[in-house]
Design a protein around this motif. Structure first.
Motif, short mmCIF file in Angstrom:
data_model
loop_
_atom_site.label_atom_id
_atom_site.label_comp_id
_atom_site.label_asym_id
_atom_site.label_seq_id
_atom_site.Cartn_x
_atom_site.Cartn_y
_atom_site.Cartn_z
N ASN A 16 0.68 -1.18 -0.04
CA ASN A 16 0.03 -0.01 0.00
C ASN A 16 0.91 1.11 -0.06
O ASN A 16 0.20 2.49 -0.06
N TRP A 36 0.48 3.30 6.91
CA TRP A 36 -0.84 3.41 7.43
C TRP A 36 -2.12 2.68 6.62
O TRP A 36 -2.75 3.55 6.19
N PRO A 37 -2.12 1.67 6.38
CA PRO A 37 -0.94 0.53 6.40
C PRO A 37 -0.22 0.25 5.30
O PRO A 37 -0.24 0.86 4.40
N THR A 57 -1.31 -5.02 2.69
CA THR A 57 -2.44 -5.80 3.07
C THR A 57 -2.10 -7.51 2.65
O THR A 57 -1.70 -7.66 1.52
N ASP A 69 -4.43 -5.59 7.39
CA ASP A 69 -3.64 -4.86 7.18
C ASP A 69 -2.44 -4.91 8.21
O ASP A 69 -2.57 -5.10 9.58
N ARG A 82 0.50 -2.65 9.92
CA ARG A 82 0.97 -1.29 10.00
C ARG A 82 2.45 -1.12 10.65
O ARG A 82 2.48 -2.06 11.65
N PHE A 84 -3.33 -6.77 13.16
CA PHE A 84 -3.50 -7.61 12.26
C PHE A 84 -4.06 -8.82 12.56
O PHE A 84 -5.18 -9.30 11.77
N GLN A 113 -8.07 -8.38 12.98
CA GLN A 113 -8.77 -8.33 11.77
C GLN A 113 -8.78 -9.77 11.09
O GLN A 113 -9.92 -10.20 10.49
#
Length: 335
Positions: free
Chosen positions: A253, A270-271, A274, A292, A294, A318, A321
């Motif tokens: 990203n 940020w992030p 992925t 994601d 970070r 992470f 999620q």
């Protein structure tokens, strides 16, 4: 020549004011040194906070209450222009530990009444004499492990309270030769560009790829849950290989900031990434869910290659999620 002295002095004054402030004064200190629309980014469960009062109430006051007699022990301090926005903005970077006596619970983690370290790294954007943005990444699982918890399965590398640069020269309080910073940024960018196609198309051994960017005696100071590893061979075995094997779809990203000064440099996103777990990474099962990461990376260059690398990854975010609340699970089970 850009010396960044005004920006560095502002951040150092901010740190001194914070260190000398009582809990009731922290909000005012942040308001004094930071812009009215100050944006603070921190690891899970803090995430984005949008004003001085929120940053003080949710992060600084509880942390300072938990870590009595807290002191900032910096290992790296530098500044530079941000390559990501065309070298327009100036950022000041600080890395080290926040150390104190863990006397009160923090985030539900029970105190030990012993000396405890919280690894941290901060990127501060400075505009017209004010701090306008901060990315403050900190290794909560590292603190959990010091408190006797085991938030993750056994690490592939070593769990340590991590030292600063082997050369003991990371505090760049004064002006630096800009040519040195340019060489450091070039080394970082070479490494980034060289790994962008790590999706399986290459046939060469991983160690051969790494040797193009890294010194043979490199040290990778990874986050708790992964650990630190030494030499190219062991880095490939204990982190880089398992990391690449553990994910299917991978999306880069980009970064919010990337800079260098002297022989040190780094970036944050940020992030940044992925990633979709295929199973095995950190001993965790496959989920099929994109997540994601970070990340902050701080580097030391030796000659033309990178020699040391300090990593901060928001692993709590992470895995949250992925449906696993590591922090709540560890507190609930006491493990």
């Amino acid at each position: 020549m850009m010396s960044f002295q005004l920006e560095k002095e502002l951040v150092r004054e901010f740190y001194a004011a914070m260190d000398g402030a009582s809990d009731g004064q922290i909000t005012r200190v942040i308001e004094t040194y930071c812009a009215a629309d100050y944006l603070w980014r921190g690891f899970h469960p803090f995430n984005e906070l949008a004003n001085a009062a929120e940053v003080a109430r949710k992060f600084w006051i509880p942390l300072r209450s938990a870590l009595a007699c807290m002191q900032r022990r910096m290992d790296v301090f530098m500044a530079g222009r941000n390559e990501i926005d065309g070298f327009e903005s100036t950022w000041v970077v600080s890395m080290g530990h926040l150390a104190g006596l863990f006397d009160q619970a923090w985030l539900g983690i029970q105190p030990t009444r012993k000396m405890t370290f919280l690894r941290y790294c901060e990127f501060h954007r400075v505009d017209e004499g004010k701090i306008t943005e901060t990315a403050m990444f900190f290794d909560i699982p590292h603190l959990m492990m010091q408190a006797g918890l085991q938030p993750f399965p056994p690490q592939t590398a070593a769990h340590l309270v991590q030292p600063g640069p082997m050369t003991h020269d990371g505090l760049l309080y004064g002006p630096q030769d800009p040519a040195e910073g340019e060489r450091t940024l070039a080394a970082i960018n070479h490494m980034i560009d060289d790994i962008k196609d790590w999706t399986g198309g290459r046939k060469e051994p991983l160690t051969e790829e790494l040797r193009r960017s890294w010194s043979e005696d490199m040290i990778w100071w990874g986050p708790a849950g992964i650990g630190a590893t030494y030499t190219i061979e062991r880095y490939a075995e204990q982190h880089a290989g398992p990391f690449r094997d553990g994910f299917g779809e991978r999306i880069f990203n980009g970064h919010k900031c990337r800079l260098a000064e002297g022989r040190f440099g780094g970036f944050f996103g940020w992030p940044n990434l992925t990633l979709t777990p295929t199973g095995g990474f950190m001993g965790m099962p496959a989920t099929g869910k994109p997540g994601d990461m970070r990340v902050i990376d701080i580097y030391r260059r030796e000659g033309s290659k990178l020699s040391e690398n300090w990593i901060f990854i928001d692993l709590l975010h992470f895995w949250n999620q992925q449906g696993v609340d590591i922090l709540a699970r560890s507190i609930r089970t006491g493990l």
